[in-house]
Design an enzyme around this catalytic site. Sequence first.
Site, short mmCIF file in Angstrom:
data_model
loop_
_atom_site.label_atom_id
_atom_site.label_comp_id
_atom_site.label_asym_id
_atom_site.label_seq_id
_atom_site.Cartn_x
_atom_site.Cartn_y
_atom_site.Cartn_z
CE LYS A 53 -3.84 -2.50 1.90
NZ LYS A 53 -4.45 -3.13 3.05
CD GLN A 97 -3.61 -4.83 6.22
OE1 GLN A 97 -3.35 -3.89 5.49
NE2 GLN A 97 -4.34 -5.85 5.82
CG ASP A 120 -10.34 -1.02 4.55
OD1 ASP A 120 -10.08 -1.39 3.38
OD2 ASP A 120 -9.75 -1.45 5.56
#
Length: 285
Positions: A53, A97, A120
């Site tokens: 990322k 994460q 997200d």
Amino acid sequence: MNAQIIDGKRIAGEIRGEIRRETESLAERRVKPGLAVVLVGEDPASQVYVRNKAKACEELGFYSEVHRLEAETTQDELLALIARLNGQADINGILVQLPLPKHIAEKAVIDAISVDKDVDGFHPISVGNLLIGDDALQPCTPSGVIELLKRTGNEPSGKHAVVIGRSNIVGKPVSMLLLREHATVTICHSRTPDLAAVVRGADIVVAAVGVPKLVKADWVKPGAVVIDVGVNRLPDGKLCGDVDYEGVSQVASWITPVPGGVGPMTITMLMLNTLKAAKRAHGII
Ligand code: NAD
């Protein structure tokens, strides 16, 4: 029939090109999309995802911050970091994460992320907006699936889409997005009787199960489009999807390979969400 391959790597590259061009034009207005990635603990797979990322941010000209926290970090410490990132003007997207260590409640963390920075798409308000059809930051893997369909000319409108899997991360949101695209959607799961018969009715099959090669050639209607979200590690170390690729590619009209199908789309859609959040923060859209 020999299916055409839906090349996720190529399509992700095409979208990244579009993002790069937009980022360059934003730079002229002194706007730089910024993403914060937070990793708690040392899970090896998560470390790879976080590195990828950060690398994607660098390639696309985004600002990025990676916060690597020790596995012993308390929930309050993590929430304090999120509060700080929520208030930081140079950060447009916050990604924590998952999975988190057991002593931290994932829900408390997801709920704490500002909806405007929820790249997200897991915040309950983002999920609600997705359900009612309001503009929301959409979860990355599901929106990647929709892009793969549209960019290969497989418009979901009017088609019967069968989604196997009902997780909050893939199955449910991809079903909502397909519905939004005017498909007729059937959602299947571990308690669906005669799954094969349901799948046989599909023009579009989306498999998000986590069972290697579950979907067999004789489950698939000739000419159907098959999207395989599954990523499974076989005993020999090779990756495989939820679809029996060898057999199904003889029957389907289009199919995603694993790896190289849905996988490359996920990070790309995260970057697209960060760009979108940055534009919104500056009143550009
Ligand atoms: P999950 O375990 O949360 O959900 C799996 C779903 O499949 C559940 O709803 C369950 O009811 C259903 N299911 C399980 N066994 C079944 C069976 N025999 N028949 C029918 N349904 C069954 O998993 P998830 O997070 O949704 O992920 C699914 C797969 O997609 C995994 O392989 C995961 O690694 C992969 N994945 C890939 C990406 C990507 O970027 N490519 C992203 C997320 C998940």
